[in-house]
Design a protein around this motif. Structure first.
Motif: not given
Length: 127
Positions: A45-52
């Protein structure tokens, strides 16, 4: 014999202790596996947020740079001689027509060299 009975009781206690130890270890490992799953999901979830957020930032930077280059092109067009006339005060519509006509015509003619430099700079920046 009494020593044989004591030995049997001791062996039975040891077996029961070993069973209890295996049960505790099994519960502990299940809890660890559950933690691994939860932490993995949290990291994903953190990675997805970071990428967004990163994509949003990159898109904003590209848009800012595009606006900057468009502004520079508009200023340069005002100073260039296009088609034998000097482009003076121009409107957004005339600026768009000028840009379109300078890129290439139906004969495949080359773009105005001053504009080509800016287009190449923009392509390099955006790639």
């Amino acid at each position: 014999s009494e020593s044989g009975d004591r030995r049997q009781r001791r062996l039975e206690r040891n077996r029961e202790s070993a069973r209890a130890s295996r049960r505790r270890r099994k519960v502990y490992l299940e809890e660890l596996e559950e933690k691994v799953v939860c932490l993995s999901e949290e990291m994903d979830h953190g990675r997805r947020d970071h990428v967004q957020r990163a994509l949003g930032t990159v898109m904003q930077l590209r848009m800012d740079r595009l606006k900057e280059v468009e502004r520079d092109l508009g200023l340069d067009l005002a100073r260039l001689q296009i088609g034998g006339t000097t482009a003076g005060a121009e409107t957004a519509g005339s600026r768009h027509k000028t840009r379109s006509s300078n890129r290439s015509n139906s004969n495949g003619a080359m773009m105005n060299p001053a504009l080509e430099h800016h287009v190449q700079a923009l392509d390099t920046y955006l790639s």
